[in-house]
Design a protein around this motif. Structure first.
Motif, PDB file in Angstrom:
ATOM      1  N   ASP A 161      -0.669  11.801  -6.463  1.00 21.52           N
ATOM      2  CA  ASP A 161      -1.872  12.364  -7.226  1.00 21.52           C
ATOM      3  C   ASP A 161      -1.573  13.780  -7.295  1.00 21.52           C
ATOM      4  O   ASP A 161      -0.685  14.366  -6.720  1.00 21.52           O
ATOM      5  CB  ASP A 161      -3.247  11.976  -6.601  1.00 21.52           C
ATOM      6  CG  ASP A 161      -3.054  12.193  -4.831  1.00 21.52           C
ATOM      7  OD1 ASP A 161      -2.403  13.093  -4.826  1.00 21.52           O
ATOM      8  OD2 ASP A 161      -3.987  11.646  -4.266  1.00 21.52           O
TER       9      ASP A 161
ATOM     10  N   THR B 226      -0.264   5.473   0.494  1.00 25.27           N
ATOM     11  CA  THR B 226      -1.164   6.400   0.734  1.00 25.27           C
ATOM     12  C   THR B 226      -0.499   8.032   1.053  1.00 25.27           C
ATOM     13  O   THR B 226       0.721   7.979   1.188  1.00 25.27           O
ATOM     14  CB  THR B 226      -2.083   6.008   1.983  1.00 25.27           C
ATOM     15  OG1 THR B 226      -1.193   6.193   2.932  1.00 25.27           O
ATOM     16  CG2 THR B 226      -2.783   4.726   1.686  1.00 25.27           C
TER      17      THR B 226
ATOM     18  N   ARG C 156      -5.193   8.911   1.327  1.00 31.05           N
ATOM     19  CA  ARG C 156      -5.578   8.745  -0.075  1.00 31.05           C
ATOM     20  C   ARG C 156      -4.692   7.560  -0.834  1.00 31.05           C
ATOM     21  O   ARG C 156      -3.479   7.616  -1.008  1.00 31.05           O
ATOM     22  CB  ARG C 156      -5.613   9.832  -1.116  1.00 31.05           C
ATOM     23  CG  ARG C 156      -6.508  10.923  -0.318  1.00 31.05           C
ATOM     24  CD  ARG C 156      -6.591  12.120  -1.515  1.00 31.05           C
ATOM     25  NE  ARG C 156      -5.220  12.573  -1.938  1.00 31.05           N
ATOM     26  CZ  ARG C 156      -4.330  13.405  -0.972  1.00 31.05           C
ATOM     27  NH1 ARG C 156      -4.982  14.006  -0.002  1.00 31.05           N
ATOM     28  NH2 ARG C 156      -3.382  13.706  -1.732  1.00 31.05           N
ATOM     29  N   PRO C 157      -5.340   6.452  -1.117  1.00 30.78           N
ATOM     30  CA  PRO C 157      -4.523   5.386  -1.745  1.00 30.78           C
ATOM     31  C   PRO C 157      -4.199   5.907  -3.085  1.00 30.78           C
ATOM     32  O   PRO C 157      -4.811   6.570  -3.673  1.00 30.78           O
ATOM     33  CB  PRO C 157      -5.618   4.192  -2.086  1.00 30.78           C
ATOM     34  CG  PRO C 157      -6.576   4.492  -0.959  1.00 30.78           C
ATOM     35  CD  PRO C 157      -6.540   5.937  -0.728  1.00 30.78           C
ATOM     36  N   GLN C 158      -2.750   5.413  -3.410  1.00 30.77           N
ATOM     37  CA  GLN C 158      -2.200   5.677  -4.742  1.00 30.77           C
ATOM     38  C   GLN C 158      -2.198   4.444  -5.531  1.00 30.77           C
ATOM     39  O   GLN C 158      -2.008   3.440  -5.254  1.00 30.77           O
ATOM     40  CB  GLN C 158      -0.673   6.245  -4.494  1.00 30.77           C
ATOM     41  CG  GLN C 158      -0.674   7.377  -3.441  1.00 30.77           C
ATOM     42  CD  GLN C 158      -1.448   8.888  -4.024  1.00 30.77           C
ATOM     43  OE1 GLN C 158      -1.186   9.489  -5.160  1.00 30.77           O
ATOM     44  NE2 GLN C 158      -2.556   8.875  -3.343  1.00 30.77           N
ATOM     45  N   SER C 159      -2.329   4.858  -6.958  1.00 31.87           N
ATOM     46  CA  SER C 159      -2.402   3.709  -7.993  1.00 31.87           C
ATOM     47  C   SER C 159      -0.908   3.026  -8.034  1.00 31.87           C
ATOM     48  O   SER C 159       0.072   3.919  -8.058  1.00 31.87           O
ATOM     49  CB  SER C 159      -2.802   4.084  -9.228  1.00 31.87           C
ATOM     50  OG  SER C 159      -2.649   3.109 -10.309  1.00 31.87           O
ATOM     51  N   ILE C 160      -0.856   1.783  -8.184  1.00 26.53           N
ATOM     52  CA  ILE C 160       0.712   1.263  -7.938  1.00 26.53           C
ATOM     53  C   ILE C 160       0.668   0.113  -9.273  1.00 26.53           C
ATOM     54  O   ILE C 160      -0.313  -0.641  -9.459  1.00 26.53           O
ATOM     55  CB  ILE C 160       0.823   0.572  -6.847  1.00 26.53           C
ATOM     56  CG1 ILE C 160       0.827   1.093  -5.407  1.00 26.53           C
ATOM     57  CG2 ILE C 160       2.179  -0.326  -6.613  1.00 26.53           C
ATOM     58  CD1 ILE C 160       0.928   0.452  -4.091  1.00 26.53           C
ATOM     59  N   GLY C 161       1.793   0.267  -9.985  1.00 26.47           N
ATOM     60  CA  GLY C 161       2.246  -0.423 -11.190  1.00 26.47           C
ATOM     61  C   GLY C 161       3.436  -1.613 -10.654  1.00 26.47           C
ATOM     62  O   GLY C 161       4.206  -1.119  -9.855  1.00 26.47           O
TER      63      GLY C 161
ATOM     64  N   GLU D 269       0.946  -1.260  -0.005  1.00 29.51           N
ATOM     65  CA  GLU D 269      -0.210  -0.013  -0.005  1.00 29.51           C
ATOM     66  C   GLU D 269       0.730   1.107  -0.056  1.00 29.51           C
ATOM     67  O   GLU D 269       1.987   1.357   0.547  1.00 29.51           O
ATOM     68  CB  GLU D 269      -0.915   0.016   0.966  1.00 29.51           C
ATOM     69  CG  GLU D 269      -1.819   1.071   1.262  1.00 29.51           C
ATOM     70  CD  GLU D 269      -2.799   1.060   2.390  1.00 29.51           C
ATOM     71  OE1 GLU D 269      -3.970   0.923   2.231  1.00 29.51           O
ATOM     72  OE2 GLU D 269      -2.314   1.044   3.524  1.00 29.51           O
TER      73      GLU D 269
ATOM     74  N   TYR E 224       8.045  -1.579  -8.083  1.00 29.38           N
ATOM     75  CA  TYR E 224       6.666  -0.995  -7.864  1.00 29.38           C
ATOM     76  C   TYR E 224       6.840   0.580  -8.047  1.00 29.38           C
ATOM     77  O   TYR E 224       7.665   1.032  -7.654  1.00 29.38           O
ATOM     78  CB  TYR E 224       6.278  -1.373  -6.610  1.00 29.38           C
ATOM     79  CG  TYR E 224       5.998  -2.989  -6.275  1.00 29.38           C
ATOM     80  CD1 TYR E 224       4.670  -3.644  -6.296  1.00 29.38           C
ATOM     81  CD2 TYR E 224       7.091  -3.945  -5.909  1.00 29.38           C
ATOM     82  CE1 TYR E 224       4.367  -4.739  -6.390  1.00 29.38           C
ATOM     83  CE2 TYR E 224       6.792  -5.070  -5.770  1.00 29.38           C
ATOM     84  CZ  TYR E 224       5.549  -5.524  -5.777  1.00 29.38           C
ATOM     85  OH  TYR E 224       5.323  -6.957  -5.820  1.00 29.38           O
TER      86      TYR E 224
ATOM     87  N   ALA F 166       4.708   4.270  -8.491  1.00 28.54           N
ATOM     88  CA  ALA F 166       3.496   4.913  -8.224  1.00 28.54           C
ATOM     89  C   ALA F 166       3.677   6.198  -8.444  1.00 28.54           C
ATOM     90  O   ALA F 166       4.910   6.874  -8.311  1.00 28.54           O
ATOM     91  CB  ALA F 166       2.865   4.780  -6.711  1.00 28.54           C
TER      92      ALA F 166
END
Length: 381
Positions: free
Chosen positions: A269, A245, A249-254, A243, A264, A266
């Motif tokens: 935002d 954040t 706020r959760p951030q999108s992870i690739g 995770e 990984y 991110a």
């Protein structure tokens, strides 16, 4: 610098006007005298009365005024300049202590004044000189300041209220007969102004790659796992970012993999990129062999008020120790769960700033490695 170069424009204008007036009077006097001589040699007829005018006296007066005025003005101006210079030097001499104290006070309490009149190189020189006066050793002051500058001044971010929570537990389902593994869950949380919108979390078993990644801070957080038979460095069971954040706020992870590890990525935002402090939190998990007896954590950026908490309740660790590389006058405070209380935790708290590369090393002894009497005492506790 000569007097001419230091004269103000107004002063130069006054001198020019005085010189122009003197030249004009002199020239007028000469012309009138020449006219008087010329008129005396010709017949003016009805205009004979012009010869009765005192042109010679008038021309002589103007000529004298021009010449004498120039001499007097030059002499008076020179005396005035000398008197002004003497007075200026006297005032500077009398007010020098006051001016010096004001300058020093301004520099001491208003850093923007120093920034306005100095560049980075001059500021470094001022800082070194100040440290030399305090330490009494020029070489020591220069080298200490250079080290502080490289670690602190050049840091991209500054982390505040850093909390690191670590949980160790036996990874029974992934352990083998010869290799007992520990699950490691690590949570970082801190407040900072992000210097970059990108965050990368990399796991690798290549030391050269790991060394290069450690220099890519604060964008990249690197974790090294030594190559071992049966360990797939690209597997989620070996390393996974759970995770990330920003202010909750959760951030999108690739995620991508390669032969020597996994990455990984991110992108923070828009709200995290406003140049204001935000609370960043990331959690990752990994594994480490129990027989490794060691975990090491390092601060990648200058950090203020750091606390670490390690929970090893669900492990076969009998004794856990910690050592640090904190170079401050205030030692870290270390606390442990009482032996009579359930659970096994170790907490570290530090106050003030810690420089980058400050590290904490946890080492342990397993219950199976204790002498038999100590092992029985540990189980009884």
């Amino acid at each position: 610098m000569s007097r001419k170069e230091t004269a103000s424009p107004i002063h130069r204008l006054r001198r020019t006007k005085a010189a122009l007036l003197a030249v004009s009077l002199t020239l007028a006097g000469v012309l009138i005298l020449m006219s008087d001589t010329w008129l005396g040699q010709i017949d003016l007829g009805a205009w004979t009365w012009v010869k009765a005018l005192p042109l010679g006296e008038l021309g002589g007066a103007l000529l004298s005024a021009g010449l004498i005025g120039s001499i007097v003005d030059y002499s008076a101006r020179r005396d005035q300049d000398e008197a002004t210079s003497r007075r200026f030097r006297q005032i500077i001499s009398e007010q020098a202590p006051t001016i010096r104290d004001a300058v020093i006070e301004g520099f001491a309490f208003r850093p923007e004044d120093l920034q306005r009149i100095s560049d980075s190189r001059q500021l470094d020189t001022i800082a070194v000189n100040a440290m030399t006066l305090r330490l009494g050793d020029d070489q020591f002051a220069r080298e200490i300041y250079a080290d502080l500058r490289d670690q602190a001044v050049q840091a991209a971010e500054r982390w505040h209220d850093v909390q690191v929570r670590i949980r160790l537990s036996n990874a029974l389902e992934r352990s083998t007969y010869r290799t007992s593994l520990l699950d490691v869950v690590v949570e970082w949380e801190y407040t900072t102004v992000p210097a970059d919108s990108l965050r990368r979390f990399v796991c690798t078993n290549d030391r050269t790659v790991y060394a290069d990644l450690r220099r890519d801070v604060p964008v990249t957080s690197a974790w090294y796992i030594a190559p071992r038979p049966g360990v797939d460095i690209a597997a989620r069971e070996v390393y996974e970012l759970l995770e990330l954040t920003v202010d909750g706020r959760p951030q999108s992870i690739g995620r991508t993999t390669h032969p020597t590890g996994q990455i990984y990525t991110a992108t923070l935002d828009d709200d995290a990129r406003r140049g204001e402090p935000v609370r960043i939190r990331h959690i990752f998990r990994t594994v480490t062999p129990a027989w490794g007896h060691r975990l090491f954590f390092e601060l990648p950026q200058p950090a203020r008020n750091v606390s670490l908490n390690l929970d090893y309740t669900n492990t076969s660790i009998a004794d856990l120790r910690v050592s640090d590389t904190i170079a401050t006058a205030r030692p870290a405070r270390i606390g442990r769960t009482p032996a009579s209380a359930p659970g096994k935790t170790l907490a570290i708290e530090t106050a003030g700033w810690l420089l980058p590369t400050t590290g904490f090393t946890f080492t342990w002894t397993l219950e199976s490695e204790l002498p038999q009497t100590d092992a029985k005492r540990s189980k009884a506790a």
